[in-house]
Design an enzyme around this catalytic site. Structure first.
Site, PDB file in Angstrom:
ATOM      1  N   GLY A  14      26.774 -36.591 -33.441  1.00 18.16           N
ATOM      2  CA  GLY A  14      25.585 -36.956 -33.749  1.00 18.16           C
ATOM      3  C   GLY A  14      24.712 -36.510 -34.720  1.00 18.16           C
ATOM      4  N   ASP A  15      23.481 -37.032 -34.757  1.00 18.15           N
ATOM      5  CA  ASP A  15      22.423 -36.643 -35.691  1.00 18.15           C
ATOM      6  C   ASP A  15      21.868 -35.385 -35.656  1.00 18.15           C
ATOM      7  OD1 ASP A  15      21.110 -37.751 -33.390  1.00 18.15           O
ATOM      8  OD2 ASP A  15      19.075 -37.547 -34.537  1.00 18.15           O
ATOM      9  N   GLY A  36      21.847 -41.774 -32.625  1.00 21.65           N
ATOM     10  CA  GLY A  36      22.537 -40.810 -33.953  1.00 21.65           C
ATOM     11  C   GLY A  36      22.834 -41.497 -34.744  1.00 21.65           C
ATOM     12  N   THR A  71      15.380 -37.642 -31.435  1.00 20.44           N
ATOM     13  CA  THR A  71      16.062 -37.974 -30.376  1.00 20.44           C
ATOM     14  C   THR A  71      16.326 -39.437 -30.367  1.00 20.44           C
ATOM     15  OG1 THR A  71      16.471 -38.486 -28.004  1.00 20.44           O
ATOM     16  CG2 THR A  71      14.095 -38.250 -28.795  1.00 20.44           C
ATOM     17  N   GLY A  72      17.567 -40.197 -30.355  1.00 21.36           N
ATOM     18  CA  GLY A  72      17.833 -41.590 -30.351  1.00 21.36           C
ATOM     19  C   GLY A  72      19.362 -41.780 -30.675  1.00 21.36           C
ATOM     20  N   ARG A 117      33.125 -37.394 -32.014  1.00 24.28           N
ATOM     21  CA  ARG A 117      32.275 -37.862 -32.383  1.00 24.28           C
ATOM     22  C   ARG A 117      30.802 -36.954 -32.492  1.00 24.28           C
ATOM     23  NH1 ARG A 117      26.497 -38.604 -30.739  1.00 24.28           N
ATOM     24  NH2 ARG A 117      25.650 -40.609 -31.509  1.00 24.28           N
ATOM     25  N   THR A 166      18.652 -35.744 -25.347  1.00 21.80           N
ATOM     26  CA  THR A 166      18.669 -34.555 -26.443  1.00 21.80           C
ATOM     27  C   THR A 166      17.375 -33.979 -26.250  1.00 21.80           C
ATOM     28  OG1 THR A 166      20.027 -35.678 -27.858  1.00 21.80           O
ATOM     29  CG2 THR A 166      18.224 -33.949 -28.953  1.00 21.80           C
TER      30      THR A 166
HETATM   31  N1  ASP Z   1      20.644 -38.193 -30.860  1.00 26.06           N
HETATM   32  C1  ASP Z   1      21.603 -37.835 -29.993  1.00 26.06           C
HETATM   33  C2  ASP Z   1      22.985 -38.098 -30.613  1.00 26.06           C
HETATM   34  O1  ASP Z   1      22.999 -39.410 -31.354  1.00 26.06           O
HETATM   35  C3  ASP Z   1      21.304 -38.364 -28.694  1.00 26.06           C
HETATM   36  C4  ASP Z   1      20.160 -38.154 -28.008  1.00 26.06           C
HETATM   37  O2  ASP Z   1      19.118 -38.130 -28.565  1.00 26.06           O
HETATM   38  O3  ASP Z   1      20.371 -37.997 -26.800  1.00 26.06           O
HETATM   39  O4  ASP Z   1      23.968 -37.534 -30.168  1.00 26.06           O
END
Ligand code: ASP
Length: 358
Positions: free
Chosen positions: A250-251, A274, A271-272, A248, A220
């Site tokens: 994410g966050d 989600g 980022t992480g 799906r 992200t």
């Molecule tokens: N946070 C993002 C998600 O879960 C993934 C990412 O940080 O690359 O969609």
């Protein structure tokens, strides 16, 4: 009547003349994803390419702020640089879903007005961050998803591309590999040993399907900025996760989870993994710790990323910036693509854990 309007104009003049100038505090911070990013997984060419794009994003975003532009424009500009690069899992480099599509999420939040805009699962908007901005500025809504969001962006005159624009060979190969191994991946996982978890017989993805012991990368991209008017903006853009199914999300487009901004506290982009960031309402929690407990931006982000998320098993990181130009970039993973640029033009780009801010 004349007297009243003269008094009004006088007070307006006084107010604008004495509005605090934040020109010496303008700051821009970016991330390009966190995860298992180690020197062992990297080639010198690849590292150079990542650093180059991150530097361009910083410089272009900074140019907006330096010329007196808004933090919103600076965030849009910096994120678009990373969306246009195939290196990051956003825009051009977005990962593939199980069906071989690219479905993207993005969000923006304005710390002055607390207005926010987000899009989820879009497939034709060249720069998803612009879709999020359009939702914030041109609609009464906060979050639009799927076909409706794509249509809205088109009606607003944003650049629309054929979904094939988002095809990149590397990401497609990552999907084929993930499918072959029957797993759901959070971004690319090349050159690393992974613990592969089989999908349950029902085919329904459980949280464990998203978890790997090694090789995790969350590509992200995000940006937080402070402009000369003292306004904070946060923005995040992502392709989500390789082999994702069932729509799906994410966050990143969830306000308060992956993206949040409030002039009285801070601007945050995450980022992480989600699912953990949504449940922990990460970005808002950082802001709330500053507001309710008076913590600094550094202490608040450390508390959430290095303690709460770690205890809950959530991997990743954030960038967070306050109204005085103080910022933090904590992550509990091996690495995080990140960088900052300050009012005097001093900038730094970092990737690994052992690289510390000078
Ligand atoms: N946070 C993002 C998600 O879960 C993934 C990412 O940080 O690359 O969609």
């Amino acid at each position: 009547m004349k007297l009243i309007s003269s008094i009004f104009i006088f007070f307006l003049f006084i107010q604008t003349s004495f509005a605090q100038d934040y020109s010496d505090k303008i700051t821009l911070v970016i991330h390009g994803g966190a995860g298992t990013i180690t020197r062992a997984n990297m080639t010198p060419e690849k590292e150079k390419a990542y650093r180059e794009v991150l530097n361009i994003a910083l410089q272009k975003g900074y140019a907006v702020l330096k010329q007196g532009g808004t933090s919103e424009k600076a965030v849009e500009t910096a994120i678009m640089v990373m969306e246009d690069s195939p290196l990051f899992n956003a825009g051009k480099g977005a990962v593939f879903t199980n069906e071989g599509k690219n479905e993207m999420d993005a969000a923006i939040m304005d710390g002055k007005t607390l207005k926010a805009g987000a899009i989820a699962g879009v497939t034709t908007i060249k720069n998803p961050i612009r879709g999020a901005i359009a939702v914030m500025e041109k609609s009464p809504h906060v979050l639009m998803a799927g076909k409706g969001a794509d249509l809205f962006a088109k009606e607003q005159g944003l650049e629309i591309v054929d979904p094939s624009y988002f095809y990149t060979e590397a990401r497609y190969k990552a999907l084929l590999k993930a499918k072959e191994e029957e797993k759901i991946e959070l971004d690319h996982t090349e050159n690393t040993k992974k613990e592969i978890q089989k999908k349950p017989k029902t085919g329904f993805a459980k949280e464990e399907d998203l978890i790997f012991t090694e090789g995790k990368k969350y590509g992200t991209v995000g940006c937080v900025a402070l402009d000369k008017f003292g306004n904070l903006t946060a923005g995040t853009s992502t392709g989500g996760m390789t082999n994702k199914r069932y729509g799906r999300i994410g966050d990143a487009p969830i306000i308060g989870a992956g993206t949040y901004a409030n002039n009285s506290t801070c601007a945050v982009s995450a980022t992480g993994h989600g699912e953990f960031f949504i449940r922990s309402v990460v970005a808002f929690d950082i802001s709330a710790l500053m507001e309710y407990k008076g913590l600094s931006v550094k202490d608040a982000s450390d508390e959430v990323v290095m303690k709460k998320l770690v205890e809950r098993g959530g991997e990743g990181g954030v960038i967070a910036l306050d109204r005085n130009g103080n910022f933090a970039m904590p992550f509990n993973s091996e690495g995080m693509y990140r960088g900052y640029i300050k009012a005097d033009g001093k900038s730094e780009v970092m990737i690994y854990k052992d690289e510390v801010k000078k």
